[in-house]
Write an enzyme that holds these catalytic residues in place. Structure first.
Site, PDB file in Angstrom:
ATOM      1  N   GLU A 134     -10.447   8.745  -2.590  1.00  0.00           N
ATOM      2  CA  GLU A 134     -10.297   8.763  -1.149  1.00  0.00           C
ATOM      3  C   GLU A 134      -9.426   7.592  -0.705  1.00  0.00           C
ATOM      4  O   GLU A 134      -9.396   6.545  -1.351  1.00  0.00           O
ATOM      5  CB  GLU A 134     -11.672   8.698  -0.481  1.00  0.00           C
ATOM      6  N   CYS A 154     -16.216   3.327  -9.737  1.00  0.00           N
ATOM      7  CA  CYS A 154     -16.185   1.887 -10.034  1.00  0.00           C
ATOM      8  C   CYS A 154     -17.186   1.627 -11.154  1.00  0.00           C
ATOM      9  O   CYS A 154     -18.279   2.196 -11.147  1.00  0.00           O
ATOM     10  CB  CYS A 154     -16.571   1.089  -8.783  1.00  0.00           C
ATOM     11  N   CYS A 161     -23.361  -0.355  -2.227  1.00  0.00           N
ATOM     12  CA  CYS A 161     -22.069   0.351  -2.150  1.00  0.00           C
ATOM     13  C   CYS A 161     -22.179   1.768  -2.694  1.00  0.00           C
ATOM     14  O   CYS A 161     -22.657   1.981  -3.809  1.00  0.00           O
ATOM     15  CB  CYS A 161     -21.011  -0.433  -2.933  1.00  0.00           C
ATOM     16  N   SER A 250      -9.060  -7.032  -2.282  1.00  0.00           N
ATOM     17  CA  SER A 250     -10.461  -7.456  -2.227  1.00  0.00           C
ATOM     18  C   SER A 250     -11.097  -7.332  -3.609  1.00  0.00           C
ATOM     19  O   SER A 250     -10.971  -6.294  -4.265  1.00  0.00           O
ATOM     20  CB  SER A 250     -11.219  -6.586  -1.229  1.00  0.00           C
ATOM     21  N   SER A 272     -15.587 -10.634  -2.030  1.00  0.00           N
ATOM     22  CA  SER A 272     -16.850 -10.058  -1.559  1.00  0.00           C
ATOM     23  C   SER A 272     -17.985 -10.995  -1.940  1.00  0.00           C
ATOM     24  O   SER A 272     -18.518 -10.918  -3.040  1.00  0.00           O
ATOM     25  CB  SER A 272     -17.059  -8.691  -2.203  1.00  0.00           C
ATOM     26  N   LEU A 273     -18.345 -11.876  -1.029  1.00  0.00           N
ATOM     27  CA  LEU A 273     -19.353 -12.893  -1.353  1.00  0.00           C
ATOM     28  C   LEU A 273     -20.762 -12.341  -1.134  1.00  0.00           C
ATOM     29  O   LEU A 273     -21.568 -12.277  -2.060  1.00  0.00           O
ATOM     30  CB  LEU A 273     -19.097 -14.146  -0.502  1.00  0.00           C
ATOM     31  N   ASN A 349     -22.530  -0.383   6.316  1.00  0.00           N
ATOM     32  CA  ASN A 349     -22.308   1.028   6.635  1.00  0.00           C
ATOM     33  C   ASN A 349     -23.238   1.866   5.776  1.00  0.00           C
ATOM     34  O   ASN A 349     -23.096   1.873   4.551  1.00  0.00           O
ATOM     35  CB  ASN A 349     -20.846   1.392   6.360  1.00  0.00           C
TER      36      ASN A 349
HETATM   37  N1  SAH Z   1     -14.344  -3.467  -5.233  1.00  0.00           N
HETATM   38  C1  SAH Z   1     -13.772  -4.348  -4.292  1.00  0.00           C
HETATM   39  C2  SAH Z   1     -13.046  -3.656  -3.163  1.00  0.00           C
HETATM   40  C3  SAH Z   1     -13.683  -2.423  -2.532  1.00  0.00           C
HETATM   41  S1  SAH Z   1     -14.976  -2.563  -1.410  1.00  0.00           S
HETATM   42  C4  SAH Z   1     -14.820  -5.289  -3.747  1.00  0.00           C
HETATM   43  O1  SAH Z   1     -15.988  -5.059  -3.989  1.00  0.00           O
HETATM   44  O2  SAH Z   1     -14.434  -6.263  -3.112  1.00  0.00           O
HETATM   45  C5  SAH Z   1     -14.381  -3.338   0.067  1.00  0.00           C
HETATM   46  C6  SAH Z   1     -15.473  -4.157   0.784  1.00  0.00           C
HETATM   47  O3  SAH Z   1     -16.524  -3.302   1.304  1.00  0.00           O
HETATM   48  C7  SAH Z   1     -16.180  -5.126  -0.155  1.00  0.00           C
HETATM   49  O4  SAH Z   1     -16.369  -6.360   0.458  1.00  0.00           O
HETATM   50  C8  SAH Z   1     -17.503  -4.446  -0.375  1.00  0.00           C
HETATM   51  O5  SAH Z   1     -18.481  -5.336  -0.809  1.00  0.00           O
HETATM   52  C9  SAH Z   1     -17.774  -3.876   0.977  1.00  0.00           C
HETATM   53  N2  SAH Z   1     -18.810  -2.822   0.989  1.00  0.00           N
HETATM   54  C10 SAH Z   1     -19.230  -2.039  -0.024  1.00  0.00           C
HETATM   55  N3  SAH Z   1     -20.196  -1.195   0.405  1.00  0.00           N
HETATM   56  C11 SAH Z   1     -20.378  -1.446   1.718  1.00  0.00           C
HETATM   57  C12 SAH Z   1     -21.193  -0.856   2.727  1.00  0.00           C
HETATM   58  N4  SAH Z   1     -21.986   0.161   2.460  1.00  0.00           N
HETATM   59  N5  SAH Z   1     -21.119  -1.354   3.984  1.00  0.00           N
HETATM   60  C13 SAH Z   1     -20.252  -2.360   4.281  1.00  0.00           C
HETATM   61  N6  SAH Z   1     -19.438  -2.928   3.380  1.00  0.00           N
HETATM   62  C14 SAH Z   1     -19.495  -2.481   2.106  1.00  0.00           C
HETATM   63 FE1  SF4 Z   2     -17.301  -1.546  -6.990  1.00  0.00          FE
HETATM   64 FE2  SF4 Z   2     -16.587  -3.041  -4.874  1.00  0.00          FE
HETATM   65 FE3  SF4 Z   2     -18.386  -1.057  -4.609  1.00  0.00          FE
HETATM   66 FE4  SF4 Z   2     -19.011  -3.290  -5.937  1.00  0.00          FE
HETATM   67  S1  SF4 Z   2     -18.506  -3.119  -3.752  1.00  0.00           S
HETATM   68  S2  SF4 Z   2     -19.466  -1.179  -6.607  1.00  0.00           S
HETATM   69  S3  SF4 Z   2     -17.091  -3.778  -6.957  1.00  0.00           S
HETATM   70  S4  SF4 Z   2     -16.260  -0.816  -5.165  1.00  0.00           S
END
Ligand code: SAH
Ligand code: SF4
Length: 417
Positions: A134, A154, A161, A250, A272-273, A349
């Site tokens: 997507e 991933c 996530c 990211s 992503s902290l 989200n």
């Molecule tokens: N894998 C990478 C980039 C993709 S996610 C990463 O983890 O950084 C992009 C951002 O969305 C990241 O900061 C991730 O932690 C955040 N994210 C993932 N799931 C989420 C959710 N359900 N609600 C809000 N942010 C989320």
């Molecule tokens: Fe993968 Fe980023 Fe989702 Fe973590 S937040 S599972 S690293 S896509």
């Protein structure tokens, strides 16, 4: 010819011990289409390709320049349109290559104008079920941001996530990453002379897609070379020409590739902290067991090119009663002291089946006030496209719905055919 079977990989439902860090095993592999696409080749690779079928050495540089212009500046979809390229060379190219980009197979438009595209890619068995990723387009008044994927699924399993729950994983090629940008520009009429879609929202200004974020499906730093080659193509001033300052990658914190991102790509970095203590971050972002917070922040301090004018964004997802206390907010600003940083609070989200809830709005406001008082401007990210599951962390293509048995049956059929 029948495709080769690869050894079956067992189910990805690997039990996760409380302190053990286990990545999912990629389940599916990519099978190149019969003719590859020119999209995604670097200038050097294009030169090699031309040399390999006899274009004279002294012409190669000029030919690469021409092709680059047609492919990445004009956005042509057929080799026949390259009118400044000789017929013979066009024919020689057409025998070996296409200009294919991932195909948009479905589009959803959110009430806020955000668009989500489902893109089709080659799968494991030629001619059989394709893979899907997507890609999301987020328009604003002055800018349009494209959220690009780096992997199908991933391998990491961040607990909040949706993408992390997807079993099927494979790396995208550089062509498939640039291809998302190309497909989006095709759809949005963003090439010279293009036509904008009649519905949805488009920004003011000449360009629809002004910014790129590598924040779609996948961990970009687990697919470093392809992501690097793709982003350097997107930033190239003689083609798509989106400046590196408008490209943000990211990462969940793949330490060994953070320095390389600065040195070899030179784009903006987001980390992503999500937690200020290792114990909690281990749970939310399991990769933290391999690369803990202190080491991650050290790598950020040393990120090539980091400065007050080029800050690192720290993303922090707001999870109710998990990481959203005022103490957490204070610890966050203490932790980031001395690093040129922006803080981006992301309201969680939700997605079907998640165990988390988004923090209450008042709590997000209190948390953001602490961050704001510490000198960080506008720290809350407005969720976009939630109604079509297009917001951060909601992406998950349905490719995985194919069961292992179905996949085996498909492979067997392909062998027989
Ligand atoms: N894998 C990478 C980039 C993709 S996610 C990463 O983890 O950084 C992009 C951002 O969305 C990241 O900061 C991730 O932690 C955040 N994210 C993932 N799931 C989420 C959710 N359900 N609600 C809000 N942010 C989320
Ligand atoms: Fe993968 Fe980023 Fe989702 Fe973590 S937040 S599972 S690293 S896509």
């Amino acid at each position: 010819m029948a495709p080769m079977l690869h050894p079956m990989v067992k189910s990805a439902d690997i039990p996760m011990g409380p302190s053990e860090f286990v990545e999912k095993i990629p389940l599916e592999r990519y099978v190149a289409p019969e003719k590859p696409s020119l999209i995604g080749l670097t200038r050097a690779q294009l030169a090699d390709a031309l040399g390999s079928f006899g274009v004279p050495q002294e012409q190669i540089k000029m030919r690469v320049q021409q092709l680059w212009h047609w492919i990445y500046f004009r956005g042509v979809t057929s080799l026949d349109e390259m009118s400044s390229v000789s017929k013979d060379l066009r024919a020689a190219l057409a025998e070996r290559y296409t200009l294919a980009r991932p195909e948009i197979v479905a589009e959803q438009v959110s009430v806020d104008g955000t668009r989500k595209w489902l893109l089709r890619l080659p799968g494991e068995v030629q001619g059989e079920r394709p893979h899907e990723v997507e890609c999301v387009y987020i328009p604003d008044t002055e800018r349009g941001t494209l959220c690009v994927s780096s992997q199908v699924g991933c391998t990491l399993t961040c607990t909040f996530c949706h993408t992390g729950t997807q079993r099927l994983v494979r790396n995208l090629t550089a062509g498939e990453i640039v291809g998302q940008v190309m497909a989006a520009r095709d759809r949005m009429g963003d090439w010279p002379g293009g036509t904008r879609p009649a519905d949805g929202v488009v920004p003011n200004g000449e360009r629809c897609i002004t910014n790129i974020v590598m924040m779609g499906m996948g961990e970009p730093l687990y697919n470093f070379e392809a992501v690097r080659d793709a982003l350097l193509i997107v930033a190239d001033g003689e083609g798509i020409a989106i400046s590196k300052r408008r490209i943000t990658l990211s990462t969940s914190g793949v330490l060994p590739n953070i320095e390389r991102t600065g040195a070899e790509i030179g784009c903006m970095l987001a980390v992503s902290l999500h937690a200020v203590r290792d114990e909690l971050r281990n749970e939310l972002v399991p990769l933290n067991r391999k690369y803990p917070i202190a080491d991650l922040l050290e790598a950020c301090r040393n990120y090539p090119g980091v400065s007050n004018a080029k800050r690192i964004t720290f993303e922090y997802v707001m999870l109710k009663d998990v990481n959203d206390s005022i103490e957490d907010a204070k610890a966050l600003v203490r932790l980031l002291k001395g690093i040129p940083a922006k803080i981006n609070l992301i309201p969680f989200n939700p997605w079907p089946g998640t165990r988390y809830e988004c923090s209450d709005w008042e709590q997000i406001e209190k948390f953001s006030q602490v961050v704001f008082d510490a000198g960080y401007a506008s720290p809350v990210r407005t969720p976009r496209g939630r109604d079509i599951l297009a917001a951060c962390g909601q992406l998950k293509s349905t490719t995985e719905k194919l069961s292992a048995r179905e996949r085996m049956a498909l492979r067997a059929m392909a062998m027989v055919e």
